[in-house]
Design a protein around this motif. Structure first.
Motif, PDB file in Angstrom:
ATOM      1  N   ILE A   1     -23.095 -40.895 -24.048  1.00  0.00           N
ATOM      2  CA  ILE A   1     -22.360 -39.941 -23.212  1.00  0.00           C
ATOM      3  C   ILE A   1     -23.281 -38.808 -22.775  1.00  0.00           C
ATOM      4  O   ILE A   1     -23.283 -38.407 -21.597  1.00  0.00           O
ATOM      5  CB  ILE A   1     -21.135 -39.377 -23.978  1.00  0.00           C
ATOM      6  N   ILE A   2     -24.069 -38.295 -23.689  1.00  0.00           N
ATOM      7  CA  ILE A   2     -25.005 -37.215 -23.367  1.00  0.00           C
ATOM      8  C   ILE A   2     -26.023 -37.679 -22.325  1.00  0.00           C
ATOM      9  O   ILE A   2     -26.369 -36.948 -21.395  1.00  0.00           O
ATOM     10  CB  ILE A   2     -25.712 -36.724 -24.649  1.00  0.00           C
TER      11      ILE A   2
ATOM     12  N   ASP B   1     -24.572 -36.193 -13.300  1.00  0.00           N
ATOM     13  CA  ASP B   1     -24.278 -34.807 -12.913  1.00  0.00           C
ATOM     14  C   ASP B   1     -22.858 -34.397 -13.309  1.00  0.00           C
ATOM     15  O   ASP B   1     -22.065 -33.942 -12.483  1.00  0.00           O
ATOM     16  CB  ASP B   1     -24.484 -34.620 -11.412  1.00  0.00           C
ATOM     17  N   VAL B   2     -22.541 -34.586 -14.582  1.00  0.00           N
ATOM     18  CA  VAL B   2     -21.202 -34.304 -15.100  1.00  0.00           C
ATOM     19  C   VAL B   2     -21.232 -33.152 -16.104  1.00  0.00           C
ATOM     20  O   VAL B   2     -22.091 -33.102 -16.989  1.00  0.00           O
ATOM     21  CB  VAL B   2     -20.599 -35.547 -15.790  1.00  0.00           C
ATOM     22  N   CYS B   3     -20.278 -32.252 -15.958  1.00  0.00           N
ATOM     23  CA  CYS B   3     -20.048 -31.192 -16.946  1.00  0.00           C
ATOM     24  C   CYS B   3     -18.805 -31.590 -17.733  1.00  0.00           C
ATOM     25  O   CYS B   3     -17.759 -31.868 -17.153  1.00  0.00           O
ATOM     26  CB  CYS B   3     -19.825 -29.857 -16.245  1.00  0.00           C
ATOM     27  N   ILE B   4     -18.921 -31.613 -19.049  1.00  0.00           N
ATOM     28  CA  ILE B   4     -17.783 -31.982 -19.905  1.00  0.00           C
ATOM     29  C   ILE B   4     -17.162 -30.722 -20.500  1.00  0.00           C
ATOM     30  O   ILE B   4     -17.848 -29.919 -21.139  1.00  0.00           O
ATOM     31  CB  ILE B   4     -18.215 -32.924 -21.047  1.00  0.00           C
TER      32      ILE B   4
ATOM     33  N   ARG C   1     -13.278 -33.505 -33.182  1.00  0.00           N
ATOM     34  CA  ARG C   1     -14.627 -32.996 -33.420  1.00  0.00           C
ATOM     35  C   ARG C   1     -15.691 -33.793 -32.672  1.00  0.00           C
ATOM     36  O   ARG C   1     -16.632 -33.234 -32.111  1.00  0.00           O
ATOM     37  CB  ARG C   1     -14.924 -33.025 -34.928  1.00  0.00           C
ATOM     38  N   GLU C   2     -15.561 -35.116 -32.638  1.00  0.00           N
ATOM     39  CA  GLU C   2     -16.584 -35.940 -32.001  1.00  0.00           C
ATOM     40  C   GLU C   2     -16.652 -35.704 -30.492  1.00  0.00           C
ATOM     41  O   GLU C   2     -17.696 -35.913 -29.868  1.00  0.00           O
ATOM     42  CB  GLU C   2     -16.349 -37.427 -32.292  1.00  0.00           C
TER      43      GLU C   2
ATOM     44  N   ALA D   1     -19.455 -31.947 -25.653  1.00  0.00           N
ATOM     45  CA  ALA D   1     -19.023 -31.117 -24.531  1.00  0.00           C
ATOM     46  C   ALA D   1     -20.071 -30.075 -24.171  1.00  0.00           C
ATOM     47  O   ALA D   1     -20.834 -29.609 -25.017  1.00  0.00           O
ATOM     48  CB  ALA D   1     -17.704 -30.434 -24.868  1.00  0.00           C
ATOM     49  N   ASP D   2     -20.087 -29.707 -22.893  1.00  0.00           N
ATOM     50  CA  ASP D   2     -20.950 -28.615 -22.441  1.00  0.00           C
ATOM     51  C   ASP D   2     -20.312 -27.269 -22.755  1.00  0.00           C
ATOM     52  O   ASP D   2     -21.001 -26.303 -23.057  1.00  0.00           O
ATOM     53  CB  ASP D   2     -21.194 -28.734 -20.936  1.00  0.00           C
ATOM     54  N   PHE D   3     -18.977 -27.238 -22.665  1.00  0.00           N
ATOM     55  CA  PHE D   3     -18.237 -26.014 -22.966  1.00  0.00           C
ATOM     56  C   PHE D   3     -16.988 -26.360 -23.763  1.00  0.00           C
ATOM     57  O   PHE D   3     -16.313 -27.354 -23.483  1.00  0.00           O
ATOM     58  CB  PHE D   3     -17.821 -25.279 -21.686  1.00  0.00           C
TER      59      PHE D   3
END
Length: 304
Positions: free
Chosen positions: A10-11, A18-21, A29-30, A35-37
């Motif tokens: 995923i990372i 070009d994805v922000c999670i 937790r996983e 996530a980015d934010f």
């Protein structure tokens, strides 16, 4: 793949595509770890506006993804699990509130952020659990129609006794199911622990708390406190996250029933497919909704 391998993929893919999670704090937790934010719903929407990515994947529920789209109309916004809704956000629709407004024409309609974009189109201002008291105080209107959460509305009204509040019977089923008796038993079981609860809980529960605040405020309080034990009165994911962040402290769930099935609907595999481009649902809002729903959010930002 195991969890670690899936996270690494995923990372890798989010950089490639070009994805922000975005992950709400109630996510597993996983998911939070990739996530980015991470944070409360509106906080995440603001973070998305500052991200350079053209694509955003929301790991949360539908109204949160809609809010991201409202604030970042130029981005493609995806809800990782299309079935993840919010019972509170769906309790009231535009037609209902329009009819109530006719009965109370001199009341300002204050909408909790946990509402659909369609409902926001007929509201005067939006609030979060952390900003509600401050924003309602600043409104020129003395009469307030607070929707949809009557428990949060009750909490806000007690902080602003000089204003008149009209509350409707709505709210978060997860927080509302917790009783004062459960809170008392938890305090008896953990006499050294402070009770931290969300204002979406019933008034009888918040009355027993040592601290009442938003999810982010609860986490911040626990992290900075000199105390070593806490009873957490919000979704049980927060107890887990705090245990990782503060391993020198002890955290207890106020109740084993504080589980949001909609927040738990999103899995790491859902995130994988959304980031890969073969899963999730793109959030599409018509131009009229985008313009009208944005007004009450802009008013919230204006009032601070």
């Amino acid at each position: 793949m195991n969890i670690c391998e899936l996270q690494q993929e995923i990372i890798r893919m989010k950089k490639e595509n070009d994805v922000c999670i975005l992950a709400h704090s109630y996510q597993a937790r996983e998911i939070v770890e990739v996530a980015d934010f991470t944070g409360d719903s509106f906080q995440l929407s603001l973070m998305a506006t500052k991200a350079s990515n053209k694509n955003v994947v929301m790991c949360g529920v539908r109204f949160m993804a809609e809010t991201v789209k409202l604030l970042s109309p130029e981005k493609k916004v995806y809800l990782a699990n299309p079935e993840a809704g919010c019972p509170m956000a769906e309790q009231m629709d535009r037609e209902l509130i329009e009819s109530v407004k006719k009965e109370y024409p001199d009341y300002a309609v204050v909408a909790y952020i946990n509402t659909t974009s369609e409902l926001k189109t007929v509201c005067d201002v939006c609030v979060t659990s952390s900003s509600a008291v401050n924003i309602v105080k600043k409104l020129p209107e003395k009469n307030i129609l607070f929707i949809p959460d009557c428990n949060l509305g009750d909490y806000v009204s007690k902080q602003i006794p000089e204003k008149n509040f009209k509350l409707l019977q709505g709210g978060c089923p997860t927080h509302a199911r917790i009783s004062a008796e459960e809170a008392r038993k938890a305090k008896e079981l953990h006499p050294e622990a402070e009770l931290l609860v969300h204002p979406e809980c019933k008034p009888a529960v918040t009355a027993l708390a040592d601290f009442v605040g938003s999810t982010a405020a609860i986490m911040n309080y626990a992290e900075k406190s000199d105390k070593k034990e806490f009873i957490i009165g919000t979704e049980i994911s927060i107890t887990e996250h705090l245990s990782y962040q503060c391993p020198d402290k002890k955290f207890y769930n106020l109740s084993k029933d504080l589980i949001c099935s909609n927040m738990k609907a999103t899995t790491l595999v859902d995130v994988y497919h959304a980031v890969a481009g073969d899963g999730g649902e793109e959030i599409i809002l018509d131009d009229d909704t985008m313009v009208r729903a944005r007004k009450c959010i802009d008013k919230m930002i204006e009032l601070g």
